[in-house]
Design a protein around this motif. Sequence first.
Motif, PDB file in Angstrom:
ATOM      1  N   ALA A 169       0.835  -1.208   0.000  1.00 59.05           N
ATOM      2  CA  ALA A 169       0.000   0.000   0.000  1.00 59.05           C
ATOM      3  C   ALA A 169       0.867   1.254   0.000  1.00 59.05           C
ATOM      4  N   GLU A 170       1.900   1.259   0.827  1.00 54.02           N
ATOM      5  CA  GLU A 170       2.794   2.416   0.883  1.00 54.02           C
ATOM      6  C   GLU A 170       3.526   2.624  -0.439  1.00 54.02           C
ATOM      7  N   ARG A 171       3.926   1.540  -1.075  1.00 50.27           N
ATOM      8  CA  ARG A 171       4.627   1.617  -2.361  1.00 50.27           C
ATOM      9  C   ARG A 171       3.673   2.068  -3.473  1.00 50.27           C
ATOM     10  N   GLU A 172       2.470   1.503  -3.525  1.00 53.35           N
ATOM     11  CA  GLU A 172       1.498   1.859  -4.569  1.00 53.35           C
ATOM     12  C   GLU A 172       1.086   3.324  -4.463  1.00 53.35           C
ATOM     13  N   ALA A 173       0.945   3.840  -3.239  1.00 54.49           N
ATOM     14  CA  ALA A 173       0.492   5.222  -3.038  1.00 54.49           C
ATOM     15  C   ALA A 173       1.488   6.233  -3.589  1.00 54.49           C
ATOM     16  N   ARG A 174       2.740   5.832  -3.782  1.00 54.21           N
ATOM     17  CA  ARG A 174       3.747   6.735  -4.352  1.00 54.21           C
ATOM     18  C   ARG A 174       3.654   6.831  -5.875  1.00 54.21           C
ATOM     19  N   ASN A 175       2.901   5.955  -6.521  1.00 54.72           N
ATOM     20  CA  ASN A 175       2.756   5.994  -7.981  1.00 54.72           C
ATOM     21  C   ASN A 175       1.898   7.186  -8.393  1.00 54.72           C
ATOM     22  N   ASP A 176       2.255   7.808  -9.503  1.00 54.12           N
ATOM     23  CA  ASP A 176       1.526   8.982  -9.983  1.00 54.12           C
ATOM     24  C   ASP A 176       0.065   8.693 -10.316  1.00 54.12           C
ATOM     25  N   ASP A 177      -0.235   7.492 -10.779  1.00 51.82           N
ATOM     26  CA  ASP A 177      -1.609   7.169 -11.170  1.00 51.82           C
ATOM     27  C   ASP A 177      -2.462   6.652 -10.015  1.00 51.82           C
ATOM     28  N   CYS A 178      -1.923   6.657  -8.815  1.00 55.00           N
ATOM     29  CA  CYS A 178      -2.630   6.149  -7.637  1.00 55.00           C
ATOM     30  C   CYS A 178      -2.979   7.321  -6.724  1.00 55.00           C
ATOM     31  N   ALA A 179      -4.271   7.464  -6.405  1.00 54.84           N
ATOM     32  CA  ALA A 179      -4.700   8.536  -5.503  1.00 54.84           C
ATOM     33  C   ALA A 179      -4.406   8.188  -4.051  1.00 54.84           C
ATOM     34  N   GLY A 180      -4.495   6.913  -3.717  1.00 52.79           N
ATOM     35  CA  GLY A 180      -4.264   6.466  -2.350  1.00 52.79           C
ATOM     36  C   GLY A 180      -4.374   4.959  -2.266  1.00 52.79           C
ATOM     37  N   ALA A 181      -4.092   4.427  -1.077  1.00 51.50           N
ATOM     38  CA  ALA A 181      -4.134   2.976  -0.907  1.00 51.50           C
ATOM     39  C   ALA A 181      -4.428   2.637   0.555  1.00 51.50           C
ATOM     40  N   ASP A 182      -5.112   1.536   0.736  1.00 57.68           N
ATOM     41  CA  ASP A 182      -5.391   0.976   2.055  1.00 57.68           C
ATOM     42  C   ASP A 182      -4.725  -0.376   2.164  1.00 57.68           C
ATOM     43  N   ALA A 183      -4.299  -0.695   3.360  1.00 60.16           N
ATOM     44  CA  ALA A 183      -3.926  -2.065   3.697  1.00 60.16           C
ATOM     45  C   ALA A 183      -4.819  -2.421   4.879  1.00 60.16           C
ATOM     46  N   TYR A 184      -5.494  -3.549   4.780  1.00 54.22           N
ATOM     47  CA  TYR A 184      -6.418  -3.925   5.834  1.00 54.22           C
ATOM     48  C   TYR A 184      -6.508  -5.442   5.948  1.00 54.22           C
ATOM     49  N   VAL A 185      -7.101  -5.873   7.045  1.00 53.63           N
ATOM     50  CA  VAL A 185      -7.327  -7.296   7.266  1.00 53.63           C
ATOM     51  C   VAL A 185      -8.817  -7.510   7.473  1.00 53.63           C
ATOM     52  N   VAL A 186      -9.330  -8.569   6.882  1.00 52.51           N
ATOM     53  CA  VAL A 186     -10.688  -9.024   7.154  1.00 52.51           C
ATOM     54  C   VAL A 186     -10.595 -10.468   7.613  1.00 52.51           C
ATOM     55  N   VAL A 187     -11.481 -10.828   8.509  1.00 57.04           N
ATOM     56  CA  VAL A 187     -11.495 -12.183   9.038  1.00 57.04           C
ATOM     57  C   VAL A 187     -12.730 -12.894   8.513  1.00 57.04           C
ATOM     58  N   GLU A 188     -12.499 -14.055   7.940  1.00 56.10           N
ATOM     59  CA  GLU A 188     -13.568 -14.859   7.350  1.00 56.10           C
ATOM     60  C   GLU A 188     -13.892 -16.030   8.270  1.00 56.10           C
ATOM     61  N   ASP A 189     -15.187 -16.254   8.463  1.00 57.30           N
ATOM     62  CA  ASP A 189     -15.661 -17.431   9.183  1.00 57.30           C
ATOM     63  C   ASP A 189     -15.936 -18.498   8.130  1.00 57.30           C
ATOM     64  N   PRO A 190     -15.082 -19.507   8.011  1.00 56.52           N
ATOM     65  CA  PRO A 190     -15.236 -20.481   6.936  1.00 56.52           C
ATOM     66  C   PRO A 190     -16.496 -21.351   7.051  1.00 56.52           C
ATOM     67  N   THR A 191     -17.051 -21.459   8.239  1.00 54.61           N
ATOM     68  CA  THR A 191     -18.264 -22.274   8.371  1.00 54.61           C
ATOM     69  C   THR A 191     -19.485 -21.564   7.805  1.00 54.61           C
ATOM     70  N   SER A 192     -19.529 -20.228   7.913  1.00 53.73           N
ATOM     71  CA  SER A 192     -20.671 -19.478   7.392  1.00 53.73           C
ATOM     72  C   SER A 192     -20.341 -18.725   6.106  1.00 53.73           C
ATOM     73  N   GLY A 193     -19.048 -18.503   5.857  1.00 55.03           N
ATOM     74  CA  GLY A 193     -18.641 -17.731   4.690  1.00 55.03           C
ATOM     75  C   GLY A 193     -18.703 -16.234   4.921  1.00 55.03           C
ATOM     76  N   GLU A 194     -19.121 -15.804   6.119  1.00 55.93           N
ATOM     77  CA  GLU A 194     -19.224 -14.380   6.414  1.00 55.93           C
ATOM     78  C   GLU A 194     -17.845 -13.774   6.643  1.00 55.93           C
ATOM     79  N   VAL A 195     -17.714 -12.517   6.216  1.00 56.19           N
ATOM     80  CA  VAL A 195     -16.467 -11.773   6.373  1.00 56.19           C
ATOM     81  C   VAL A 195     -16.769 -10.559   7.232  1.00 56.19           C
TER      82      VAL A 195
END
Length: 93
Positions: free
Chosen positions: A49-75
């Motif tokens: 995310a930090e590297r991509e945000a330095r590109n001229d064609d990139c307005a911004g970037a997020d790095a995030y984590v989501v947790v998935e419950d594999p039994t229900s498929g919910e995130v």
Amino acid sequence: MAHIDDSAPKSHYICQTYIETSAGAGQHTVLKIGKQFQYSKASEAQERAEREARNDDCAGADAYVVVEDPTSGEVGAPTFLVRVGNVPEFEDF
């Protein structure tokens, strides 16, 4: 041989970039998702995310984590690791 628990929650580390596009003639610019990358480690997503945000064609970037419950498929809601540059408000995510 180790047993893998298929019912254990799974963490997905994501780097998501944004680009600015015009909403039309005389309109304001809006953010759209550019690219998405998935990693096995939080540090990898954050570094990308930090590297991509330095590109001229990139307005911004997020790095995030989501947790998935594999039994229900919910995130769950994202937990942000880093937000760089012009990124949408959390409510818009």
